[in-house]
Structures are given as C-alpha cells and as structure tokens.
Design an enzyme around this catalytic site. Structure first.
Site, short mmCIF file in Angstrom:
data_model
loop_
_atom_site.label_atom_id
_atom_site.label_comp_id
_atom_site.label_asym_id
_atom_site.label_seq_id
_atom_site.Cartn_x
_atom_site.Cartn_y
_atom_site.Cartn_z
N LYS A 69 0.82 -1.22 0.00
CA LYS A 69 0.00 0.00 0.00
C LYS A 69 0.85 1.27 0.00
O LYS A 69 0.63 2.17 -0.79
CB LYS A 69 -0.94 0.03 1.21
CG LYS A 69 -1.98 -1.06 1.23
CD LYS A 69 -2.85 -0.98 2.46
CE LYS A 69 -2.11 -1.07 3.77
NZ LYS A 69 -1.45 -2.35 4.03
N ARG B 137 -10.21 2.85 9.36
CA ARG B 137 -10.07 1.45 9.77
C ARG B 137 -11.27 0.93 10.54
O ARG B 137 -11.33 -0.25 10.85
CB ARG B 137 -8.82 1.28 10.64
CG ARG B 137 -7.56 1.41 9.82
CD ARG B 137 -6.38 0.92 10.58
NE ARG B 137 -5.21 1.02 9.70
CZ ARG B 137 -4.06 0.51 9.96
NH1 ARG B 137 -3.88 -0.16 11.08
NH2 ARG B 137 -3.06 0.65 9.13
N ARG C 255 11.40 -9.63 3.78
CA ARG C 255 11.70 -8.24 4.13
C ARG C 255 12.28 -8.15 5.55
O ARG C 255 13.24 -7.43 5.79
CB ARG C 255 10.44 -7.36 4.01
CG ARG C 255 10.71 -5.89 4.32
CD ARG C 255 9.49 -5.04 4.17
NE ARG C 255 8.63 -5.18 5.34
CZ ARG C 255 7.46 -4.58 5.48
NH1 ARG C 255 6.99 -3.80 4.52
NH2 ARG C 255 6.75 -4.74 6.57
N ARG D 299 14.34 -7.13 10.91
CA ARG D 299 13.17 -6.90 11.76
C ARG D 299 12.88 -8.17 12.55
O ARG D 299 12.10 -9.02 12.12
CB ARG D 299 11.95 -6.54 10.90
CG ARG D 299 12.09 -5.24 10.15
CD ARG D 299 10.80 -4.96 9.42
NE ARG D 299 10.89 -3.74 8.64
CZ ARG D 299 9.83 -3.10 8.19
NH1 ARG D 299 8.61 -3.55 8.43
NH2 ARG D 299 9.96 -1.99 7.48
N ARG E 275 -1.25 -10.00 12.44
CA ARG E 275 -1.59 -8.68 11.85
C ARG E 275 -2.53 -8.85 10.66
O ARG E 275 -3.44 -8.06 10.46
CB ARG E 275 -0.33 -7.93 11.45
CG ARG E 275 0.42 -7.35 12.63
CD ARG E 275 1.40 -6.25 12.22
NE ARG E 275 2.34 -6.65 11.21
CZ ARG E 275 3.54 -7.18 11.45
NH1 ARG E 275 3.93 -7.42 12.68
NH2 ARG E 275 4.34 -7.48 10.46
#
Length: 195
Positions: A13, A92, A131, A137, A148
């Site tokens: 996005k 949201r 990623r 991360r 998530r």
C-alpha cells in the site's frame, strides 16, 4: 481526486500510494507516517492534539477513533490536500468512515474510489518474512505477521463491503513487480472513473 488505498499487511500500500500520489499530483497521507512523525516531533512546536497522541504512544496506549479522526481532519485541512488526496491506513473502523464522510461533506466533497490491493495471504507472509530478514526486523515473525493479517481481515472486511455497496471499490491484484501492480491500479482506476 480523493482516494483510499486498502490491503493486508505486505500488499504494498505505502509503495503504491507514493506512486499514485505522484501520478495524480495529490498528497499520499499515511496515518502510520503521521503518528511516527508525531512521535519524533519537537513537543515545543507540536499542536495540542499531536502532544496528546505523543503521550498515548509513549505509554503504549491505543489511539482512539476520536483522536485519529482529529489528526486526519487536521491533515486534510492543509492546503496541499484541498484538491485531493490518497489516504493510506485510514479509515479502519465504521466510526472513522462516518467521520471521514462528515469531513468531506463539510467541503461538499466525497471519496472518488477505494483501491483494494488483494493478495494471497501465504505469499504475503513469505514477502514479509523476506523483508524482515533483509531489514533485520526481529519482531516480524511468521506468527506476528499472520496475527496482523487476521486483525486486518477482522477490522476491514466490513469496510470493504461498505465501500463495495457504495459502488466505490476497485479491486486490484497486489502481487507482482511494483511497476506492474502500479500499472494495474491505474488501468483499473481509469476504467472505473470513466465507466
């Protein structure tokens, strides 16, 4: 042009929002970026609302719809958003949809289209794990990513249905190279807006 972009974590996005904003000469407004900016801002120059958000973020609290709506209203009131915008990460909740409708109605405006980037969940998990590895991360575990994604499904499925009922939803396959997905979005938007 007033656009929303929605999609599960990892669908691209933010990346696509930047490209679309440049193409249509409108600001890409990400509530996540706004909140991160507030967290780093100098408290001496921050608005009262920004100070409130920073206090909540510093204590790990949840930023309410009321505060989020206020932050978005503040941002949409800036001169660069007068001719249009692309919102990423907002709305949201049903309450945020109502607030956005009210904000726009005050300016005699409305959302032109809602882009929904759609992608296979397992492929997105793979993309995000890669990623996470490249960017170090450590908090992006498969379990965290899948959680998530589930939260996204639970919180936004109703919003996608709402925008679909309003005839505003433009579904686009979000998997592929960045430019390829960008071209798909533009083609789908152009077809939708000229229909």
């Amino acid at each position: 042009m007033r656009l929303l972009i929605m999609g599960p974590p990892g669908a691209g996005k933010g990346t696509q929002a930047k490209g679309l904003a440049a193409r249509y000469d409108i600001p890409a407004i990400s509530t996540g970026d706004i909140f991160r900016g507030i967290a780093k801002a100098d408290p001496a120059t921050a608005s009262p609302l920004a100070k409130q958000v920073k206090e909540i973020m510093d204590t790990g609290g949840y930023i309410s719809d009321e505060i989020t709506n206020g932050i978005v209203a503040e941002r949409l009131g800036e001169p660069d958003a007068a001719g249009g915008f692309l919102l990423d990460g907002y709305p949201r909740t049903d309450g945020q949809v109502e607030a956005l409708d009210t904000m726009l109605a005050e300016d005699n405006a409305r959302i032109d289209a809602v882009i929904s980037l759609e992608a296979d969940q397992d492929q997105l998990v793979g993309r995000l794990l890669k990623r996470a590895e490249l960017e170090g991360r450590s908090d992006d575990t498969e379990e965290a990513i899948r959680n998530r994604q589930q939260v996204y499904v639970e919180q936004t499925a109703g919003l996608l249905s709402l925008y679909d009922r309003r005839g505003l939803l433009v579904r686009v396959d979000g998997l592929g190279e960045i430019d390829e997905v960008g071209e798909r979005i533009v083609a789908a938007l152009d077809a939708y807006l000229t229909a």
